[in-house]
Design an enzyme around this catalytic site. Sequence first.
Site, short mmCIF file in Angstrom:
data_model
loop_
_atom_site.label_atom_id
_atom_site.label_comp_id
_atom_site.label_asym_id
_atom_site.label_seq_id
_atom_site.Cartn_x
_atom_site.Cartn_y
_atom_site.Cartn_z
N LYS A 31 0.82 -1.22 0.00
CA LYS A 31 0.00 0.00 0.00
C LYS A 31 0.85 1.26 0.00
O LYS A 31 0.44 2.29 -0.55
CB LYS A 31 -0.95 0.01 1.21
N LYS A 53 -8.21 -10.25 -9.16
CA LYS A 53 -9.29 -10.31 -8.18
C LYS A 53 -10.40 -9.32 -8.53
O LYS A 53 -10.12 -8.23 -9.01
CB LYS A 53 -8.73 -9.93 -6.79
N LYS A 62 -13.02 -3.30 -6.00
CA LYS A 62 -13.77 -2.05 -6.14
C LYS A 62 -12.95 -0.99 -6.86
O LYS A 62 -13.50 0.00 -7.33
CB LYS A 62 -14.24 -1.54 -4.78
P1 AMP Z 1 -11.58 -5.16 1.06
O1 AMP Z 1 -12.73 -4.72 0.25
O2 AMP Z 1 -10.38 -5.51 0.22
O3 AMP Z 1 -11.28 -4.29 2.24
O4 AMP Z 1 -12.00 -6.57 1.68
C1 AMP Z 1 -13.08 -6.77 2.59
C2 AMP Z 1 -13.25 -8.27 2.76
O5 AMP Z 1 -13.69 -8.88 1.53
C3 AMP Z 1 -11.95 -8.99 3.13
O6 AMP Z 1 -12.23 -10.04 4.06
C4 AMP Z 1 -11.47 -9.57 1.80
O7 AMP Z 1 -10.68 -10.72 1.97
C5 AMP Z 1 -12.77 -9.87 1.08
N1 AMP Z 1 -12.60 -9.73 -0.39
C6 AMP Z 1 -12.32 -8.60 -1.08
N2 AMP Z 1 -12.26 -8.85 -2.42
C7 AMP Z 1 -12.52 -10.18 -2.57
C8 AMP Z 1 -12.59 -11.05 -3.71
N3 AMP Z 1 -12.42 -10.61 -4.96
N4 AMP Z 1 -12.86 -12.36 -3.50
C9 AMP Z 1 -13.06 -12.81 -2.23
N5 AMP Z 1 -13.01 -12.05 -1.12
C10 AMP Z 1 -12.73 -10.74 -1.28
#
Ligand code: AMP
Length: 333
Positions: free
Chosen positions: A114, A198, A201
């Site tokens: 990051k 992946k 967002k």
């Molecule tokens: P984030 O949006 O990256 O802060 O992630 C929030 C939660 O969603 C975390 O537990 C991540 O591991 C999960 N997460 C985010 N993107 C994915 C994805 N593409 N597939 C599976 N889990 C995800």
Amino acid sequence: MGKKIFSGVQPTGNLHLGNYIGAIKNFVDLQNQEGNECVYCVVDLHAITAKQDPIILKNNIRETTATFLASGIDSKKSIIFNQSLVPAHSEGSWILGCIARMGWLNRMTQFKEKAGKDKEKASVGLYIYPVLMTADILLYDATHVPVGEDQKQHLELSRDIAQKFNLDFNAPNFLRAPEPLIQKNFSRIMSLKDGTNKMSKSDPSDLSRINLTDHKDQIMNKIKKAKTDNDPLPDDDENLSQRPEVENLLGIYSSLSGQSLKNSINEFSGKNFSEFKEKLAELVVEKISPISVEINKLQKDTSYIDTILKEGGKRANSIASKKVEEMKKIIGF
Ligand code: AMP
Ligand code: TRP
């Protein structure tokens, strides 16, 4: 015996199908298992480690809360709150920051990713992010923490910090070292446009993800346009890893229908993609549309959302403030 669950999601807006399958759906399942006590936190203090617009931040805190509620997290069964309502998180984080070693934090790969090339310009908050996360977990004596694979290293750090605190102050078992709960199946949902990336967002293409706020026709359209390949649907999983887009779509189908990948492969072997995509779109709409309708409805009622957070904040505060008081006593304050 039931588990004590703690997990957090950053209020960064635009939660998507990957967040739902990889995290939130799991939170709901854990909540509904007999005997578990769950605390689900909108981690707004973590969000400000990067610059935030105050109005957008406030909106995103509410949107993430609405997503929790719409997905089936029940404020009567679980504690739902935003982190900044409970001062013990900041206080505990300072104390634990005096326990954690620089050498430990220097190993954190998420900080390196990051912060990028210019580490000198990263906020100090971003550097101590994992210490705040440790405070989150330890203040509630959490036994299990559902997280994505990427957070495993932070969980290991929280165990090290808990153990060092107990050792330094001769307080055996005072802070509880938590276990990570990492989903084995379908833990990485990939972009609909590129099966090697992946679902995220931050992807500039909205067609790459299903947002949890998407309407029915947006979902249908995105599945229709999802990338596949020219071969027929597979008969077995032998070469599936070489077909990431197909594997991903079959994975989404399996996860949402609650069946194994093998069963999904059997269900569609020999069929053409248009037929599979139609079934998949129907299923995603069936599972996600009610959530999106509910999020959109809840978001209009900001005072309801704020009340849920406030009530949850009170319950969280009564647990966390006690723990931090005990910590302070042990330290000698
Ligand atoms: P984030 O949006 O990256 O802060 O992630 C929030 C939660 O969603 C975390 O537990 C991540 O591991 C999960 N997460 C985010 N993107 C994915 C994805 N593409 N597939 C599976 N889990 C995800
Ligand atoms: N760091 C986590 C993430 O980015 C969010 C988080 C903050 C968290 N505090 C936590 C997760 C405590 C689990 C437990 O996904």
